[in-house]
Enzyme design. Structure first.
Site, mmCIF file in Angstrom:
data_model
loop_
_atom_site.group_PDB
_atom_site.id
_atom_site.type_symbol
_atom_site.label_atom_id
_atom_site.label_comp_id
_atom_site.label_asym_id
_atom_site.label_seq_id
_atom_site.Cartn_x
_atom_site.Cartn_y
_atom_site.Cartn_z
ATOM 1 N N ALA A 198 0.835 -1.204 0.000
ATOM 2 C CA ALA A 198 0.000 0.000 0.000
ATOM 3 C C ALA A 198 0.872 1.256 0.000
ATOM 4 O O ALA A 198 0.530 2.248 -0.662
ATOM 5 C CB ALA A 198 -0.948 -0.001 1.199
ATOM 6 N N GLY B 96 2.170 1.609 -3.431
ATOM 7 C CA GLY B 96 1.002 1.815 -4.287
ATOM 8 C C GLY B 96 0.447 3.219 -4.188
ATOM 9 O O GLY B 96 0.026 3.809 -5.183
ATOM 10 N N ASP B 97 0.446 3.771 -2.991
ATOM 11 C CA ASP B 97 -0.004 5.147 -2.788
ATOM 12 C C ASP B 97 0.862 6.095 -3.597
ATOM 13 O O ASP B 97 0.355 7.004 -4.269
ATOM 14 C CB ASP B 97 0.046 5.482 -1.293
ATOM 15 C CG ASP B 97 -0.375 6.919 -0.994
ATOM 16 O OD1 ASP B 97 -1.464 7.320 -1.450
ATOM 17 O OD2 ASP B 97 0.377 7.621 -0.303
ATOM 18 N N GLY B 98 2.157 5.875 -3.561
ATOM 19 C CA GLY B 98 3.085 6.745 -4.286
ATOM 20 C C GLY B 98 2.931 6.648 -5.792
ATOM 21 O O GLY B 98 2.863 7.670 -6.486
ATOM 22 N N GLU C 16 -0.339 8.193 -6.943
ATOM 23 C CA GLU C 16 -0.282 9.657 -6.927
ATOM 24 C C GLU C 16 0.501 10.194 -8.116
ATOM 25 O O GLU C 16 0.119 11.202 -8.716
ATOM 26 C CB GLU C 16 0.305 10.181 -5.616
ATOM 27 C CG GLU C 16 0.233 11.688 -5.565
ATOM 28 C CD GLU C 16 0.328 12.279 -4.169
ATOM 29 O OE1 GLU C 16 0.430 13.512 -4.102
ATOM 30 O OE2 GLU C 16 0.292 11.541 -3.182
#
Length: 144
Positions: free
Chosen positions: A28, A31-33, A36
């Site tokens: 996660a 994945g967030d990076g 974005e």
């Protein structure tokens, strides 16, 4: 065409990874990076505008509530493996939660981010982009 992860791995001399050793929260995190970066790229391509307006537009799509909408929009398209990764991320016990997000949205968003991270780290960026594109299209249709 080389996958961005492969380019980073080669240029930075990173070791091979065993993806099954990664916790869903680690997936996660990356994945967030990567999600974005994709959203920022899309927003910047739409128009050259003030940075604060760009930031606001991107923030609307990367917040937990929007990520929860994304996963619900694409869930029926997920393979069995993708669904498993999403559920592992959603069910992971995080110590913190996002500001201005319900626990349900936060957990759902964590699952979405884990899926994005897994797709990225397994060299499936084209699949990741396909799911993001479809999700954005479906969310856009809902707004209209």
């Amino acid at each position: 065409m080389n996958d961005i992860f492969q380019i980073i791995k080669e240029q930075m001399n990173l070791k091979d990874i065993n993806i099954v050793d990664y916790s869903p929260l680690t997936l996660a995190y990356i994945g967030d990076g990567i999600y974005e970066i994709v959203i920022r790229t899309v927003i910047v391509d739409e128009a050259n505008r003030q940075v604060n307006k760009i930031h606001k537009a991107a923030s609307e799509l990367v917040k937990a509530q929007a990520q929860a909408k994304m996963i619900f929009a694409i869930q029926e398209l997920l393979t069995e493996d993708e669904l498993t990764i999403y559920k592992r991320g959603r069910n992971a016990k995080a110590v913190t939660r996002a500001k201005n997000a319900s626990m349900s949205d936060y957990r759902t968003a964590t699952g979405f981010e884990a899926l994005m991270g897994w797709l990225y780290l397994t060299g499936q960026s084209e699949r990741m982009m396909e799911l993001i594109r479809i999700g954005l299209e479906k969310i856009g249709e809902e707004k209209e």
